[in-house]
Design a protein around this motif. Structure first.
Motif, mmCIF file in Angstrom:
data_model
loop_
_atom_site.group_PDB
_atom_site.id
_atom_site.type_symbol
_atom_site.label_atom_id
_atom_site.label_comp_id
_atom_site.label_asym_id
_atom_site.label_seq_id
_atom_site.Cartn_x
_atom_site.Cartn_y
_atom_site.Cartn_z
ATOM 1 N N LEU A 120 0.847 -1.193 0.000
ATOM 2 C CA LEU A 120 0.000 0.000 0.000
ATOM 3 C C LEU A 120 0.885 1.246 0.000
ATOM 4 C CD1 LEU A 120 -2.667 -1.167 2.599
ATOM 5 C CD2 LEU A 120 -2.941 -0.996 0.133
ATOM 6 N N SER A 121 0.611 2.137 -0.948
ATOM 7 C CA SER A 121 1.416 3.352 -1.079
ATOM 8 C C SER A 121 0.825 4.489 -0.244
ATOM 9 C CB SER A 121 1.473 3.779 -2.548
ATOM 10 O OG SER A 121 0.187 4.204 -2.976
ATOM 11 N N HIS A 122 1.577 5.560 -0.127
ATOM 12 C CA HIS A 122 1.070 6.762 0.554
ATOM 13 C C HIS A 122 -0.177 7.271 -0.163
ATOM 14 C CE1 HIS A 122 4.576 7.407 3.222
ATOM 15 N NE2 HIS A 122 5.241 6.820 2.249
ATOM 16 N N ARG A 123 -0.177 7.207 -1.490
ATOM 17 C CA ARG A 123 -1.331 7.673 -2.256
ATOM 18 C C ARG A 123 -2.563 6.789 -2.009
ATOM 19 N NH1 ARG A 123 0.932 8.577 -7.004
ATOM 20 N NH2 ARG A 123 1.115 10.802 -6.620
ATOM 21 N N ASN A 124 -2.366 5.494 -1.801
ATOM 22 C CA ASN A 124 -3.484 4.615 -1.471
ATOM 23 C C ASN A 124 -4.219 5.131 -0.234
ATOM 24 O OD1 ASN A 124 -1.621 1.651 -2.404
ATOM 25 N ND2 ASN A 124 -3.257 2.663 -3.540
ATOM 26 N N PHE A 125 -3.447 5.494 0.796
ATOM 27 C CA PHE A 125 -4.059 5.941 2.045
ATOM 28 C C PHE A 125 -4.698 7.323 1.917
ATOM 29 C CE2 PHE A 125 -1.059 2.813 4.032
ATOM 30 C CZ PHE A 125 -2.023 1.998 4.583
ATOM 31 N N THR A 126 -4.050 8.244 1.218
ATOM 32 C CA THR A 126 -4.637 9.582 1.073
ATOM 33 C C THR A 126 -5.902 9.531 0.225
ATOM 34 O OG1 THR A 126 -3.126 10.038 -0.769
ATOM 35 C CG2 THR A 126 -2.473 10.833 1.405
ATOM 36 N N SER A 127 -5.914 8.674 -0.785
ATOM 37 C CA SER A 127 -7.117 8.502 -1.604
ATOM 38 C C SER A 127 -8.254 7.912 -0.776
ATOM 39 C CB SER A 127 -6.793 7.596 -2.800
ATOM 40 O OG SER A 127 -7.947 7.327 -3.549
ATOM 41 N N LEU A 128 -7.913 6.927 0.042
ATOM 42 C CA LEU A 128 -8.911 6.306 0.911
ATOM 43 C C LEU A 128 -9.490 7.315 1.891
ATOM 44 C CD1 LEU A 128 -10.262 3.625 1.703
ATOM 45 C CD2 LEU A 128 -8.324 3.188 3.208
ATOM 46 N N LEU A 129 -8.623 8.155 2.468
ATOM 47 C CA LEU A 129 -9.077 9.171 3.425
ATOM 48 C C LEU A 129 -9.972 10.205 2.756
ATOM 49 C CD1 LEU A 129 -5.914 9.833 5.595
ATOM 50 C CD2 LEU A 129 -8.103 8.930 6.371
ATOM 51 N N ALA A 130 -9.657 10.576 1.525
ATOM 52 C CA ALA A 130 -10.488 11.550 0.803
ATOM 53 C C ALA A 130 -11.901 11.020 0.626
ATOM 54 C CB ALA A 130 -9.861 11.866 -0.547
ATOM 55 N N LYS A 131 -12.021 9.720 0.344
ATOM 56 C CA LYS A 131 -13.349 9.117 0.176
ATOM 57 C C LYS A 131 -14.056 8.942 1.524
ATOM 58 C CE LYS A 131 -12.251 6.725 -4.131
ATOM 59 N NZ LYS A 131 -11.037 7.502 -4.386
ATOM 60 N N MET A 132 -13.297 8.594 2.559
ATOM 61 C CA MET A 132 -13.885 8.412 3.890
ATOM 62 C C MET A 132 -14.448 9.711 4.460
ATOM 63 S SD MET A 132 -11.453 5.892 6.074
ATOM 64 C CE MET A 132 -11.548 4.124 5.880
ATOM 65 N N SER A 133 -13.793 10.814 4.134
ATOM 66 C CA SER A 133 -14.210 12.093 4.698
ATOM 67 C C SER A 133 -15.625 12.463 4.284
ATOM 68 C CB SER A 133 -13.233 13.202 4.291
ATOM 69 O OG SER A 133 -13.236 13.363 2.892
ATOM 70 N N ALA A 134 -16.094 11.886 3.173
ATOM 71 C CA ALA A 134 -17.456 12.162 2.722
ATOM 72 C C ALA A 134 -18.471 11.250 3.405
ATOM 73 C CB ALA A 134 -17.546 11.979 1.208
ATOM 74 N N VAL A 135 -17.973 10.218 4.099
ATOM 75 C CA VAL A 135 -18.862 9.233 4.715
ATOM 76 C C VAL A 135 -18.927 9.393 6.225
ATOM 77 C CG1 VAL A 135 -19.277 6.758 5.040
ATOM 78 C CG2 VAL A 135 -18.393 7.591 2.849
ATOM 79 N N PHE A 136 -17.771 9.611 6.855
ATOM 80 C CA PHE A 136 -17.689 9.685 8.312
ATOM 81 C C PHE A 136 -17.827 11.124 8.784
ATOM 82 C CE2 PHE A 136 -15.629 5.649 7.424
ATOM 83 C CZ PHE A 136 -16.082 4.844 8.462
ATOM 84 N N ASP A 137 -18.803 11.390 9.605
ATOM 85 C CA ASP A 137 -19.039 12.735 10.143
ATOM 86 C C ASP A 137 -18.260 12.886 11.447
ATOM 87 O OD1 ASP A 137 -20.007 15.242 10.627
ATOM 88 O OD2 ASP A 137 -21.952 14.562 11.378
ATOM 89 N N VAL A 138 -16.978 13.176 11.323
ATOM 90 C CA VAL A 138 -16.082 13.299 12.478
ATOM 91 C C VAL A 138 -15.404 14.648 12.412
ATOM 92 C CG1 VAL A 138 -14.034 12.365 13.615
ATOM 93 C CG2 VAL A 138 -15.682 10.814 12.570
ATOM 94 N N ASP A 139 -15.330 15.344 13.563
ATOM 95 C CA ASP A 139 -14.693 16.660 13.588
ATOM 96 C C ASP A 139 -13.975 16.855 14.920
ATOM 97 O OD1 ASP A 139 -13.937 19.166 12.659
ATOM 98 O OD2 ASP A 139 -15.914 19.561 11.808
ATOM 99 N N LYS A 140 -13.426 18.032 15.154
ATOM 100 C CA LYS A 140 -12.607 18.303 16.337
ATOM 101 C C LYS A 140 -13.298 18.013 17.672
ATOM 102 C CE LYS A 140 -9.497 21.638 14.189
ATOM 103 N NZ LYS A 140 -9.014 23.040 14.153
ATOM 104 N N PRO A 141 -14.592 18.288 17.838
ATOM 105 C CA PRO A 141 -15.203 18.006 19.146
ATOM 106 C C PRO A 141 -15.391 16.520 19.433
ATOM 107 C CG PRO A 141 -16.490 19.615 17.887
ATOM 108 C CD PRO A 141 -15.520 18.996 16.950
ATOM 109 N N ASP A 142 -15.142 15.645 18.440
ATOM 110 C CA ASP A 142 -15.438 14.227 18.596
ATOM 111 C C ASP A 142 -14.315 13.464 19.283
ATOM 112 O OD1 ASP A 142 -18.061 13.877 17.368
ATOM 113 O OD2 ASP A 142 -17.094 14.497 15.515
ATOM 114 N N GLY A 143 -14.710 12.323 19.838
ATOM 115 C CA GLY A 143 -13.766 11.387 20.427
ATOM 116 C C GLY A 143 -14.117 9.982 19.984
ATOM 117 N N LEU A 144 -13.156 9.287 19.381
ATOM 118 C CA LEU A 144 -13.400 7.928 18.897
ATOM 119 C C LEU A 144 -12.743 6.904 19.808
ATOM 120 C CD1 LEU A 144 -14.202 9.499 16.277
ATOM 121 C CD2 LEU A 144 -13.365 7.522 15.024
#
Length: 204
Positions: A120-144
């Motif tokens: 898995l390349s660095h681009r694999n992970f950044t691409s995955l994160l770009a797609k996840m950001s549209a699905v997961f509603d997570v922001d600074k006030p959150d705790g996972l």
């Protein structure tokens, strides 16, 4: 990188990348044979092992005997002693990886025969994160709450990289059981948890 979920896991992961190396995350519950087999096929140069894993299986002694050229680094209280006091701080690492370069080599268990490695390349992970950001509603006030194993790509991406990208807090538990989960939900700052159907079935 052979350790249970803990803050030092992520710190170590990013340190390895910043040093220009590739991370091979291994299940902290893997058998010694699995660890040695993966180490051979991955062309291991160094291993970071947590105290808890070392107490369960003698990874350091076994790797030192089987692959004497491998450097063994602890991940625990003794790792602070490893660095030692320095008169001057170390110079910053100036490495900047390219997107197509490999970041992680993820192996199947590899108990017998050749384990299968996924590059898995660095681009694999950044691409995955770009797609996840549209699905997961997570922001600074959150705790996972992180309960799935970090050596899995899903937890690594959704439970570590994504919260860090959004500035959210991550909570780790020393042991995953009903009591520690209940205490975390009761006393911790938990607004979400990334899981799979088997985990939610267990909680239910």
């Amino acid at each position: 990188l052979l350790a249970e979920n803990r803050p030092e896991w992520g710190i170590t992961y990013f340190g390895i990348l910043k040093a220009g190396a590739v991370v091979v995350p291994v299940d902290h519950e893997a058998s010694l044979d699995e660890v040695l087999n993966i180490a051979r096929w991955a062309g291991l140069k160094a291993a970071v092992v947590s105290d808890k894993v070392q107490h369960r299986i003698d990874v350091r002694g076994s790797l030192a005997a089987a692959l004497p050229e491998v450097k063994l680094l602890p991940l625990g209280e003794e790792s602070y002693a490893l660095a030692g006091p320095r008169a001057e701080p170390l110079p910053p690492l100036l490495l900047s990886a390219r997107g197509e370069e490999m970041a992680s080599l993820i192996f199947t268990s590899g108990t017998t025969g050749r384990p299968k490695g996924v590059m898995l390349s660095h681009r694999n992970f950044t691409s995955l994160l770009a797609k996840m950001s549209a699905v997961f509603d997570v922001d600074k006030p959150d705790g996972l709450l992180s309960v799935l194993p970090l050596h899995h790509t899903f937890e690594f991406s959704a439970g570590l990289l994504m919260p860090l990208m959004r500035g959210a807090q991550i909570t780790y538990l020393p042991d995953i059981n009903s009591d520690s989960l209940a205490q975390a939900f009761r006393e911790g700052h938990i607004t979400g948890m990334v899981g799979v159907p088997a985990l939610y079935q267990l909680l239910y």
